[in-house]
Design a protein around this motif. Structure first.
Motif, mmCIF file in Angstrom:
data_model
loop_
_atom_site.group_PDB
_atom_site.id
_atom_site.type_symbol
_atom_site.label_atom_id
_atom_site.label_comp_id
_atom_site.label_asym_id
_atom_site.label_seq_id
_atom_site.Cartn_x
_atom_site.Cartn_y
_atom_site.Cartn_z
ATOM 1 N N GLY A 50 0.820 -1.215 0.000
ATOM 2 C CA GLY A 50 0.000 0.000 0.000
ATOM 3 C C GLY A 50 0.851 1.261 0.000
ATOM 4 N N ALA A 51 1.964 1.217 0.730
ATOM 5 C CA ALA A 51 2.844 2.391 0.773
ATOM 6 C C ALA A 51 3.341 2.737 -0.625
ATOM 7 N N MET A 52 3.590 1.709 -1.435
ATOM 8 C CA MET A 52 4.033 1.951 -2.821
ATOM 9 C C MET A 52 2.870 2.376 -3.711
ATOM 10 N N ALA A 53 1.702 1.786 -3.482
ATOM 11 C CA ALA A 53 0.529 2.141 -4.294
ATOM 12 C C ALA A 53 0.107 3.583 -4.033
ATOM 13 N N ASN A 54 0.271 4.014 -2.785
ATOM 14 C CA ASN A 54 -0.183 5.356 -2.402
ATOM 15 C C ASN A 54 0.919 6.411 -2.427
ATOM 16 N N GLY A 55 2.116 6.009 -2.862
ATOM 17 C CA GLY A 55 3.205 6.979 -3.024
ATOM 18 C C GLY A 55 3.908 7.395 -1.743
ATOM 19 N N ARG A 56 3.647 6.679 -0.631
ATOM 20 C CA ARG A 56 4.354 7.014 0.614
ATOM 21 C C ARG A 56 5.828 6.612 0.530
ATOM 22 N N ILE A 57 6.117 5.549 -0.221
ATOM 23 C CA ILE A 57 7.507 5.199 -0.533
ATOM 24 C C ILE A 57 7.561 4.960 -2.041
ATOM 25 N N PRO A 58 8.756 5.105 -2.640
ATOM 26 C CA PRO A 58 8.845 4.945 -4.098
ATOM 27 C C PRO A 58 8.456 3.531 -4.534
ATOM 28 N N PHE A 59 7.864 3.434 -5.713
ATOM 29 C CA PHE A 59 7.492 2.129 -6.270
ATOM 30 C C PHE A 59 8.763 1.401 -6.703
ATOM 31 N N ASP A 60 8.982 0.238 -6.108
ATOM 32 C CA ASP A 60 10.140 -0.591 -6.441
ATOM 33 C C ASP A 60 9.585 -1.961 -6.825
ATOM 34 N N PRO A 61 9.574 -2.286 -8.115
ATOM 35 C CA PRO A 61 8.945 -3.541 -8.557
ATOM 36 C C PRO A 61 9.495 -4.782 -7.840
ATOM 37 N N HIS A 62 10.820 -4.808 -7.561
ATOM 38 C CA HIS A 62 11.379 -5.975 -6.862
ATOM 39 C C HIS A 62 10.753 -6.129 -5.477
ATOM 40 N N LEU A 63 10.661 -5.006 -4.789
ATOM 41 C CA LEU A 63 10.088 -5.015 -3.443
ATOM 42 C C LEU A 63 8.590 -5.358 -3.495
ATOM 43 N N ALA A 64 7.909 -4.858 -4.524
ATOM 44 C CA ALA A 64 6.484 -5.157 -4.681
ATOM 45 C C ALA A 64 6.285 -6.656 -4.917
ATOM 46 N N VAL A 65 7.117 -7.253 -5.765
ATOM 47 C CA VAL A 65 7.003 -8.694 -6.037
ATOM 48 C C VAL A 65 7.290 -9.485 -4.766
ATOM 49 N N GLU A 66 8.363 -9.110 -4.077
ATOM 50 C CA GLU A 66 8.732 -9.793 -2.829
ATOM 51 C C GLU A 66 7.565 -9.804 -1.840
ATOM 52 N N ASN A 67 6.970 -8.639 -1.656
ATOM 53 C CA ASN A 67 5.876 -8.533 -0.687
ATOM 54 C C ASN A 67 4.599 -9.190 -1.186
ATOM 55 N N ALA A 68 4.333 -9.089 -2.482
ATOM 56 C CA ALA A 68 3.127 -9.729 -3.026
ATOM 57 C C ALA A 68 3.266 -11.257 -2.976
ATOM 58 N N GLU A 69 4.484 -11.777 -3.110
ATOM 59 C CA GLU A 69 4.673 -13.232 -2.971
ATOM 60 C C GLU A 69 4.331 -13.666 -1.546
ATOM 61 N N ILE A 70 4.703 -12.829 -0.590
ATOM 62 C CA ILE A 70 4.384 -13.132 0.811
ATOM 63 C C ILE A 70 2.868 -13.098 1.022
ATOM 64 N N THR A 71 2.209 -12.053 0.508
ATOM 65 C CA THR A 71 0.760 -11.943 0.732
ATOM 66 C C THR A 71 -0.016 -13.026 -0.031
ATOM 67 N N VAL A 72 0.467 -13.394 -1.209
ATOM 68 C CA VAL A 72 -0.208 -14.469 -1.950
ATOM 69 C C VAL A 72 -0.140 -15.768 -1.145
ATOM 70 N N MET A 73 1.040 -16.079 -0.616
ATOM 71 C CA MET A 73 1.175 -17.298 0.177
ATOM 72 C C MET A 73 0.268 -17.228 1.414
#
Lengths: 151, 151
Positions: A50-73
Motif C-alpha cells: 500500500g505504501a508503494m501504491a499510495n506513493g508514501r515510498i517509491p514504487f520498487d517492482p522488486h520489493l512489490a514482487v517480494e511482498n506480493a509473494e508473501i501476501t499471496v502465500m
C-alpha cells in the motif's frame, strides 16, 4: 507460470485436505493462528504494498514482487482455521462465517484471486496497473471483512 | 534452483534494506508483527512439520514441502521488526536482543539456514533425513529463544 499455477493448486489442495484438528488442538489455537496470518498479511499488504501504491515510498517492482509473494502465500492460509466452535473473543468473526459458508468461501476466493493478480501486476512493473490491482485487492479484503467481521 | 537462490537473496536484501519505520509506525506495531510471524511459523513448524516428524500424522512429502516453503518464507521476516525501543510487554524479547546484535543475527541466520535445509530434505522424501533436519531446525529455534526471550 503455468507450472507455478499447477504447483500452487496442488499445494493448496494439500493444505485444505488436512483436517483442522491435525493443525489446531483447541478453538483458541485456530483463532490465534488465523489472526496471526491476517496481521502478517495486513502488514505486508498495507504497510509495504500500500505504501508503494499510495506513493508514501517509491514504487520498487522488486520489493512489490517480494511482498506480493508473501501476501499471496498468506492469502491461502486462514481458511482451514475456522473450525465450528471457534467463535467469540478474541475472534471478530461473526457467526455468519459458519451460517453462510458458501458466501464466505466465495469472498475468500475472490480475495485470493485479486492477490494473485496483484503479484502478476507487480511483475510487469507498471505502476498505474499496480495501483488499480492494489485497490481491487483492498476492496476484496473489505467486502469479506464488512460482511463477516465485527470490525 | 540457482535462479531461485539468487532471487531469494535479492528479495531478502530488498526487505532488509527498507528502514523499519517504513513498515512500522509504532514500536507496538513491530512487536505485534513479529509475534504474528512467529505464531504462524510456529504453527506450521510444530503442528504440521513436527506432526510428520514425530509420527502423529503420516509423512506426506508434498505436505512437508508445502509447509516448509511457508516456514522458509516466514523465517526471513521477523528480523526487520526489532527496532530499538520495541521492548517490554507484550514482547518477550530480552534487552540482549539489542545489546548482543551480532549473536542475535548469527542465531537468526542459523535458524534460517536449518529451515532451508529442512525444505531441501522434505523435497527428497526421505523420512529419516527429514526427521534429523526437523530436530536440527527445532534446536536452532530453541538456541535463539533460550538466549533472547523470557519464555
Amino acid at each position: 507460470m503455468l507450472t507455478m499455477l499447477r504447483l500452487s493448486a496442488i499445494s493448496l489442495a494439500a493444505v485444505l485436505a488436512l483436517p483442522a484438528h491435525a493443525q489446531f488442538r483447541k478453538p483458541e489455537d485456530a483463532i490465534h493462528y488465523r489472526q496471526a496470518v491476517m496481521t502478517t498479511m495486513g502488514n505486508h499488504f498495507y504497510a509495504r504494498l500500500g505504501a508503494m501504491a499510495n506513493g508514501r515510498i517509491p514504487f520498487d517492482p522488486h520489493l512489490a514482487v517480494e511482498n506480493a509473494e508473501i501476501t499471496v502465500m498468506l492469502s491461502k492460509l486462514p481458511w482451514n482455521a475456522f473450525p465450528v466452535g471457534s467463535e467469540g473473543t478474541p475472534s471478530k468473526a461473526k457467526s455468519s462465517v459458519w451460517a453462510e459458508q458458501e458466501k464466505f468461501k466465495d469472498l475468500s476466493e475472490k480475495m485470493q484471486a485479486e492477490m494473485a493478480k496483484l503479484l502478476a501486476t507487480a511483475k510487469t512493473g507498471n505502476l498505474d496497473n499496480y495501483r488499480l490491482a492494489y485497490r481491487a485487492t483492498g476492496n476484496a479484503c473489505k467486502a469479506c471483512h464488512d460482511h463477516f467481521t465485527t470490525e
